[in-house]
Design a protein around this motif. Structure first.
Motif, mmCIF file in Angstrom:
data_model
loop_
_atom_site.group_PDB
_atom_site.id
_atom_site.type_symbol
_atom_site.label_atom_id
_atom_site.label_comp_id
_atom_site.label_asym_id
_atom_site.label_seq_id
_atom_site.Cartn_x
_atom_site.Cartn_y
_atom_site.Cartn_z
ATOM 1 N N ALA A 1 34.894 -29.154 35.257
ATOM 2 C CA ALA A 1 34.298 -29.966 36.323
ATOM 3 C C ALA A 1 35.225 -31.071 36.796
ATOM 4 O O ALA A 1 34.868 -31.837 37.708
ATOM 5 C CB ALA A 1 32.984 -30.563 35.829
ATOM 6 N N GLY A 2 36.401 -31.201 36.182
ATOM 7 C CA GLY A 2 37.330 -32.264 36.560
ATOM 8 C C GLY A 2 36.890 -33.631 36.098
ATOM 9 O O GLY A 2 37.227 -34.649 36.725
ATOM 10 N N VAL A 3 36.166 -33.693 34.995
ATOM 11 C CA VAL A 3 35.654 -34.953 34.454
ATOM 12 C C VAL A 3 36.395 -35.270 33.162
ATOM 13 O O VAL A 3 36.544 -34.406 32.293
ATOM 14 C CB VAL A 3 34.131 -34.850 34.186
ATOM 15 N N ASP A 4 36.840 -36.522 33.029
ATOM 16 C CA ASP A 4 37.543 -36.940 31.824
ATOM 17 C C ASP A 4 36.557 -37.045 30.654
ATOM 18 O O ASP A 4 35.479 -37.624 30.798
ATOM 19 C CB ASP A 4 38.215 -38.300 32.061
ATOM 20 N N ALA A 5 36.935 -36.489 29.515
ATOM 21 C CA ALA A 5 36.030 -36.486 28.363
ATOM 22 C C ALA A 5 36.732 -37.017 27.126
ATOM 23 O O ALA A 5 37.875 -36.655 26.838
ATOM 24 C CB ALA A 5 35.523 -35.072 28.089
ATOM 25 N N THR A 6 36.019 -37.866 26.394
ATOM 26 C CA THR A 6 36.466 -38.340 25.092
ATOM 27 C C THR A 6 35.462 -37.872 24.045
ATOM 28 O O THR A 6 34.251 -38.086 24.207
ATOM 29 C CB THR A 6 36.562 -39.873 25.052
ATOM 30 N N ILE A 7 35.960 -37.223 23.006
ATOM 31 C CA ILE A 7 35.095 -36.717 21.943
ATOM 32 C C ILE A 7 35.467 -37.424 20.647
ATOM 33 O O ILE A 7 36.618 -37.381 20.217
ATOM 34 C CB ILE A 7 35.260 -35.196 21.731
ATOM 35 N N VAL A 8 34.499 -38.089 20.034
ATOM 36 C CA VAL A 8 34.731 -38.721 18.739
ATOM 37 C C VAL A 8 34.284 -37.744 17.650
ATOM 38 O O VAL A 8 33.139 -37.286 17.640
ATOM 39 C CB VAL A 8 33.964 -40.046 18.600
ATOM 40 N N MET A 9 35.212 -37.431 16.761
ATOM 41 C CA MET A 9 34.931 -36.493 15.674
ATOM 42 C C MET A 9 35.187 -37.192 14.344
ATOM 43 O O MET A 9 36.062 -38.063 14.256
ATOM 44 C CB MET A 9 35.815 -35.248 15.805
ATOM 45 N N PRO A 10 34.427 -36.857 13.310
ATOM 46 C CA PRO A 10 34.679 -37.462 11.998
ATOM 47 C C PRO A 10 36.109 -37.185 11.537
ATOM 48 O O PRO A 10 36.701 -36.160 11.878
ATOM 49 C CB PRO A 10 33.661 -36.757 11.089
ATOM 50 N N GLN A 11 36.656 -38.089 10.748
ATOM 51 C CA GLN A 11 38.045 -37.965 10.307
ATOM 52 C C GLN A 11 38.306 -36.670 9.545
ATOM 53 O O GLN A 11 39.425 -36.157 9.575
ATOM 54 C CB GLN A 11 38.416 -39.166 9.422
ATOM 55 N N HIS A 12 37.298 -36.164 8.877
ATOM 56 C CA HIS A 12 37.494 -34.958 8.078
ATOM 57 C C HIS A 12 36.912 -33.719 8.747
ATOM 58 O O HIS A 12 36.616 -32.730 8.079
ATOM 59 C CB HIS A 12 36.878 -35.157 6.695
ATOM 60 N N ALA A 13 36.775 -33.762 10.074
ATOM 61 C CA ALA A 13 36.329 -32.570 10.801
ATOM 62 C C ALA A 13 37.348 -31.454 10.603
ATOM 63 O O ALA A 13 38.548 -31.715 10.473
ATOM 64 C CB ALA A 13 36.173 -32.892 12.283
ATOM 65 N N PRO A 14 36.911 -30.185 10.566
ATOM 66 C CA PRO A 14 37.854 -29.080 10.386
ATOM 67 C C PRO A 14 38.982 -29.121 11.408
ATOM 68 O O PRO A 14 38.737 -29.326 12.605
ATOM 69 C CB PRO A 14 36.979 -27.843 10.577
ATOM 70 N N ILE A 15 40.194 -28.946 10.935
ATOM 71 C CA ILE A 15 41.364 -29.013 11.819
ATOM 72 C C ILE A 15 41.245 -28.019 12.959
ATOM 73 O O ILE A 15 41.612 -28.308 14.103
ATOM 74 C CB ILE A 15 42.650 -28.776 11.002
ATOM 75 N N SER A 16 40.726 -26.826 12.667
ATOM 76 C CA SER A 16 40.614 -25.796 13.695
ATOM 77 C C SER A 16 39.716 -26.254 14.842
ATOM 78 O O SER A 16 40.010 -25.991 16.014
ATOM 79 C CB SER A 16 40.058 -24.502 13.092
ATOM 80 N N LYS A 17 38.649 -26.988 14.520
ATOM 81 C CA LYS A 17 37.734 -27.447 15.563
ATOM 82 C C LYS A 17 38.325 -28.621 16.344
ATOM 83 O O LYS A 17 38.108 -28.750 17.549
ATOM 84 C CB LYS A 17 36.386 -27.822 14.947
ATOM 85 N N VAL A 18 39.072 -29.469 15.651
ATOM 86 C CA VAL A 18 39.760 -30.569 16.347
ATOM 87 C C VAL A 18 40.771 -30.007 17.337
ATOM 88 O O VAL A 18 40.836 -30.422 18.508
ATOM 89 C CB VAL A 18 40.452 -31.504 15.336
ATOM 90 N N LYS A 19 41.567 -29.050 16.892
ATOM 91 C CA LYS A 19 42.574 -28.443 17.763
ATOM 92 C C LYS A 19 41.929 -27.735 18.945
ATOM 93 O O LYS A 19 42.398 -27.831 20.081
ATOM 94 C CB LYS A 19 43.436 -27.465 16.959
ATOM 95 N N ALA A 20 40.844 -27.014 18.691
ATOM 96 C CA ALA A 20 40.171 -26.297 19.777
ATOM 97 C C ALA A 20 39.634 -27.266 20.814
ATOM 98 O O ALA A 20 39.750 -27.029 22.028
ATOM 99 C CB ALA A 20 39.029 -25.447 19.205
ATOM 100 N N THR A 21 39.052 -28.378 20.365
ATOM 101 C CA THR A 21 38.506 -29.370 21.298
ATOM 102 C C THR A 21 39.614 -29.961 22.160
ATOM 103 O O THR A 21 39.457 -30.134 23.378
ATOM 104 C CB THR A 21 37.765 -30.472 20.516
ATOM 105 N N ARG A 22 40.749 -30.276 21.543
ATOM 106 C CA ARG A 22 41.885 -30.787 22.314
ATOM 107 C C ARG A 22 42.408 -29.743 23.293
ATOM 108 O O ARG A 22 42.738 -30.048 24.440
ATOM 109 C CB ARG A 22 42.993 -31.235 21.367
ATOM 110 N N ASN A 23 42.462 -28.501 22.842
ATOM 111 C CA ASN A 23 42.967 -27.437 23.706
ATOM 112 C C ASN A 23 42.072 -27.207 24.917
ATOM 113 O O ASN A 23 42.542 -26.740 25.956
ATOM 114 C CB ASN A 23 43.107 -26.133 22.916
ATOM 115 N N TYR A 24 40.780 -27.518 24.781
ATOM 116 C CA TYR A 24 39.876 -27.392 25.927
ATOM 117 C C TYR A 24 40.013 -28.566 26.901
ATOM 118 O O TYR A 24 39.364 -28.582 27.937
ATOM 119 C CB TYR A 24 38.430 -27.275 25.458
#
Length: 403
Positions: free
Chosen positions: A90-113
């Protein structure tokens, strides 16, 4: 309150980002249950879960100024990825706060999106606190994972698809965490086919909906403990609870071993990967947690497939244990030549296949003239396990079942 018309409006918005997921008839589960079981494969959705639908609809309803300011949310998994992709599209800037120990795979996927990821806090609650700080500091709109009517409407588009693909459906089975998914689906189903049932399912280790319904007000748990992390919430939402009260026919629970067995069944028989939350509807059907008639058309909504590989490995082993396909035992032998061979002869007679064997002479739990043996075995079912263990004990072996 949320109505069918809201979900019909959301359908056009959601179509821009999400995909229409298949509804698949299952001969296997129909034969096992004497019902007509169709699987709604939402695990094949973009980002691997249904959350993209609600996130897309919520972002589409933002005002131009809200879109310009951006959005923020907290999540450790599916909601994070759904918001990230929907916002980017949608062209909207998004910030996602994730717990420090969130799975690395999910952190990477969120950044990649396309979202900016902030790692903060030891759990979801602390991450949410930081997200609300960012909301106030930067004027962003907070996108709740479930307690929002626009989010519910987006999730409800699953119900529309089920009814279009299976107009004869009698019962739709839906997982409950915070309640956004079932609120939307129930609104769609009851709006178009009032006589169809909607059954909610929670994990026993995170079951707040049933006691809330009994008490007539929301109940918050002290803690949660389940492999179904996608629905591991301490309570249903303030906004979702009235929809559960009004539009859900029954709420049942399933145990972690039952969830594990459903995951294994889906992997082995349907070649389908689901996470714990995605398996609970099928578990409720297979273990007859609610009454249904022979020939009844049932649709379990498999809501997501984002299961951590380490978790999946553990779940597979647990599922094999529960179905009698894996056995780990410990026994004590005399430390003399031929003792192990005698034990192995019994294994051979029962055609038990050895995965691993550990021979320990140094254990302090046995006499110096003895040796401890642990064996991991592939078995053919619970009856096979019972016969094998009975024969071992008849031969004088003291056996501890470890798994």
């Amino acid at each position: 309150m949320l109505q069918l018309s809201d979900i019909l409006e959301a359908e056009d918005r959601v179509r821009e980002t999400s995909r229409r997921t298949p509804l698949q008839y299952s001969y296997t589960y129909s034969s096992m249950t004497d019902a007509e079981v169709h699987l709604k494969l939402e695990n094949s959705q973009r980002t691997g879960a249904f959350k993209i639908r609600g996130a897309t609809n919520r972002i589409a309803t933002l005002s131009p100024s809200e879109k310009e300011a951006g959005v923020v949310t907290a999540s450790a998994g599916n909601h994070a990825q759904g918001v990230a992709l929907a916002a980017t599209r949608a062209g909207v800037d998004a910030t996602i706060v994730m717990p420090q120990h969130a799975p690395i795979s999910k952190v990477k996927a969120t950044r990649n999106y396309g979202a900016e990821v902030v790692l903060e806090g030891t759990d979801y609650s602390e991450a949410a606190d930081r997200a609300h700080e960012i909301e106030r500091e930067e004027g962003r709109t907070y996108l709740h994972a479930f307690d929002d009517e626009d989010v519910m409407a987006g999730q409800g588009t699953i119900g529309l698809e089920i009814l279009e693909d299976c107009p004869d459906v009698d019962t739709v089975v839906v997982p409950i965490g915070g309640g956004g998914l079932i609120s939307g689906i129930a609104t769609a189903v009851k709006g178009k086919k009032p006589d169809a049932r909607v059954i909610g399912v929670q994990a026993e280790g995170a079951s707040s909906a049933a006691p809330s319904l009994e008490k007539g007000e929301r109940v918050s748990l002290d803690g949660v403990d389940t492999i179904a992390d996608g629905i591991a919430t301490r309570s249903v939402g303030e906004r979702t609870f009235p929809y559960i009260q009004e539009r859900v026919d029954e709420v049942v629970t399933v145990s972690d071993p039952e969830i594990a067995m459903a995951i294994v069944h889906l992997l082995e028989r349907s070649k389908t990967v689901v996470e714990g939350a995605g398996a609970v509807p099928l578990a409720a059907v297979l273990f007859e947690k609610f009454d249904y008639d022979e020939g009844e058309t049932i649709v379990p909504a498999l809501c997501g497939g984002n299961i951590d590989l380490n978790t999946l490995s553990n779940v597979i082993v647990r599922g094999l244990v529960e179905t009698g396909r894996y056995l780990k035992i410990r026994t004590v032998l005399k430390d003399r030549p031929g003792s192990l061979e005698e034990l192995l002869a019994i294994l051979t007679a029962h055609q038990a296949n050895i995965y691993a064997i550990h021979h320990d002479r140094t254990s302090r739990d046995v006499e110096m003239s003895d040796t401890e043996v642990e064996i991991e075995l592939e078995m053919r079912g619970t009856d096979h396990v019972e016969r094998f263990l009975a024969d071992l004990r008849d031969e004088g072996y003291e056996v501890d079942v470890l798994a």
